[in-house]
Motif scaffolding. Structure first.
Motif, PDB file in Angstrom:
ATOM      1  N   ILE A 100       0.937  -1.246  -0.055  1.00  0.00           N
ATOM      2  CA  ILE A 100       0.081  -0.074   0.011  1.00  0.00           C
ATOM      3  C   ILE A 100       0.860   1.416   0.030  1.00  0.00           C
ATOM      4  O   ILE A 100       0.480   2.306  -0.874  1.00  0.00           O
ATOM      5  N   THR A 101       1.997   1.344   0.973  1.00  0.00           N
ATOM      6  CA  THR A 101       2.784   2.402   0.834  1.00  0.00           C
ATOM      7  C   THR A 101       3.657   2.650  -0.451  1.00  0.00           C
ATOM      8  O   THR A 101       3.616   3.801  -1.108  1.00  0.00           O
ATOM      9  N   ALA A 102       3.933   1.708  -1.106  1.00  0.00           N
ATOM     10  CA  ALA A 102       4.485   1.695  -2.402  1.00  0.00           C
ATOM     11  C   ALA A 102       3.618   2.278  -3.478  1.00  0.00           C
ATOM     12  O   ALA A 102       3.895   3.084  -4.377  1.00  0.00           O
ATOM     13  N   ASP A 103       2.362   1.953  -3.438  1.00  0.00           N
ATOM     14  CA  ASP A 103       1.236   2.162  -4.360  1.00  0.00           C
ATOM     15  C   ASP A 103       0.913   3.694  -4.162  1.00  0.00           C
ATOM     16  O   ASP A 103       0.921   4.570  -5.055  1.00  0.00           O
ATOM     17  N   LEU A 104       1.065   4.013  -3.021  1.00  0.00           N
ATOM     18  CA  LEU A 104       0.763   5.566  -2.779  1.00  0.00           C
ATOM     19  C   LEU A 104       1.796   6.496  -2.799  1.00  0.00           C
ATOM     20  O   LEU A 104       1.713   7.544  -3.571  1.00  0.00           O
ATOM     21  N   ASP A 105       3.021   5.999  -2.624  1.00  0.00           N
ATOM     22  CA  ASP A 105       4.000   6.738  -2.906  1.00  0.00           C
ATOM     23  C   ASP A 105       4.259   7.238  -4.553  1.00  0.00           C
ATOM     24  O   ASP A 105       4.755   8.093  -4.921  1.00  0.00           O
ATOM     25  N   ARG A 126      -5.569  -5.918  -2.566  1.00  0.00           N
ATOM     26  CA  ARG A 126      -4.280  -6.011  -1.880  1.00  0.00           C
ATOM     27  C   ARG A 126      -4.239  -6.894  -0.665  1.00  0.00           C
ATOM     28  O   ARG A 126      -3.125  -7.651  -0.483  1.00  0.00           O
ATOM     29  N   SER A 127      -5.322  -7.107   0.074  1.00  0.00           N
ATOM     30  CA  SER A 127      -5.483  -7.881   1.082  1.00  0.00           C
ATOM     31  C   SER A 127      -5.344  -9.435   0.665  1.00  0.00           C
ATOM     32  O   SER A 127      -4.839 -10.215   1.393  1.00  0.00           O
ATOM     33  N   VAL A 180      -0.885   0.604   9.048  1.00  0.00           N
ATOM     34  CA  VAL A 180       0.596   1.052   9.135  1.00  0.00           C
ATOM     35  C   VAL A 180       0.830   1.623   7.410  1.00  0.00           C
ATOM     36  O   VAL A 180       1.465   2.574   7.524  1.00  0.00           O
ATOM     37  N   GLY A 181       0.636   0.881   6.629  1.00  0.00           N
ATOM     38  CA  GLY A 181       0.803   1.285   5.097  1.00  0.00           C
ATOM     39  C   GLY A 181       0.230   2.384   4.752  1.00  0.00           C
ATOM     40  O   GLY A 181       0.627   3.552   4.072  1.00  0.00           O
ATOM     41  N   SER A 186       7.046   6.259   3.377  1.00  0.00           N
ATOM     42  CA  SER A 186       7.909   5.511   2.768  1.00  0.00           C
ATOM     43  C   SER A 186       7.801   3.965   3.117  1.00  0.00           C
ATOM     44  O   SER A 186       7.396   3.540   4.218  1.00  0.00           O
ATOM     45  N   VAL A 187       8.472   3.145   2.255  1.00  0.00           N
ATOM     46  CA  VAL A 187       8.529   1.739   2.384  1.00  0.00           C
ATOM     47  C   VAL A 187       9.628   1.525   3.670  1.00  0.00           C
ATOM     48  O   VAL A 187       9.529   0.676   4.368  1.00  0.00           O
TER      49      VAL A 187
END
Length: 284
Positions: A100-105, A126-127, A180-181, A186-187
């Motif tokens: 999720i963090t990577a996709d958002l970033d 994603r889940s 958390v994501g 950031s990753v």
């Protein structure tokens, strides 16, 4: 929704796209497929559920197995496998959080928001992909365990029930990963938070060593750890360890029902915060 673009051969121009209605399930499965395609193109992403499980099983079984005696009549190798599987499915939250963090970033989520699809399909996809990813690790561990002598000594129904508990706990951990994501920018931040929380929680339990010889305060803490309930439930359902003693804390004496309660309660508690954090992050 799916879009089909038709091109006129004579003029070389494109007609208006044809939009076909799709259900939430179809959209979610497309998101799962998208995440699995990433794994196919980058097979090194599977190292944490292929190489790492084998390494953990062999290291703990042969390094610690010679010095730890879990209970009379039970070998350490069989007693160990449920604990490592519990740790692996807990790390499903790690996979979801980093994804999720990577996709958002990278702005991928913004592109998804521009499409005529349900916003929830991104999280569901994603889940499910995260659970499938971790389930591969469970399968690899089971095969490795069979190779070194691990066996299931109960009936098929109890064996399936234990695997169902693993997936139920993984469902709760997915929500923690979404939270958390969505909060981390950031990753690298995700890695720091997840390592500093997941590793202590998975080791401060009955996953790799019996709690009987721990100091009283530490034993009570470990036995009230939800991961201890999951591990104890799997051991009892698979016949890999003895039932909890009368001196054990209440969650271990009722490990199966408490694993269900812990999983549903944590999911119900974390999900609203996770959804709020995700909506707030994607609204900016």
């Amino acid at each position: 929704m799916s879009v089909a673009i038709e091109t006129t051969a004579a003029t070389g121009t494109s007609r208006r796209p044809t939009i076909t209605d799709t259900t939430l399930l179809q959209q979610s499965l497309i998101m799962v497929k998208r995440n699995l395609i990433h794994t196919k193109r980058m097979p090194e992403m599977l190292s944490d559920v292929t190489i790492q499980p084998i390494m953990f099983v062999l290291l703990f079984a042969y390094v610690f197995g010679a010095s730890i005696s879990p209970a009379p009549g039970y070998g350490y190798k069989e007693w160990l496998l449920p604990g490592i599987m519990a740790q692996t499915i807990t790390f499903a939250s790690f996979v979801v959080a980093t994804g999720i963090t990577a996709d958002l970033d990278k702005g991928i989520i913004d592109r998804f928001r521009s499409l005529p699809i349900a916003r929830s399909s991104v999280l569901i996809g994603r889940s499910l992909a995260g659970l499938l990813h971790s389930s591969i690790g469970i399968g690899v561990m089971a095969l490795t365990g069979l190779a070194i002598g691990w066996r299931i000594h109960t009936n098929v129904g109890k064996a399936i029930a234990a695997f169902a508990l693993i997936l139920l706990w993984g469902f709760a951990m997915v929500w923690f990963g979404i939270l958390v994501g969505s909060l981390m920018r950031s990753v690298e931040g995700v890695n720091g938070v997840m390592f500093s929380t997941m590793f202590p929680i998975t080791f401060l339990a009955n996953t790799f060593a019996p709690t009987a010889n721990m100091p009283t305060w530490l034993r009570v803490t470990a036995e009230w750890n939800p991961i201890s309930s999951l591990t104890q439930a799997m051991r009892e359902l698979w016949g890999n360890g003895p039932n909890a003693t009368a001196s054990s804390q209440w969650p271990l004496q009722h490990s199966v029902i408490m694993t269900i309660v812990w999983s549903l309660a944590l999911a119900a508690l974390i999900a609203p915060f996770a959804l709020r954090a995700y909506n707030r992050r994607t609204a900016n």
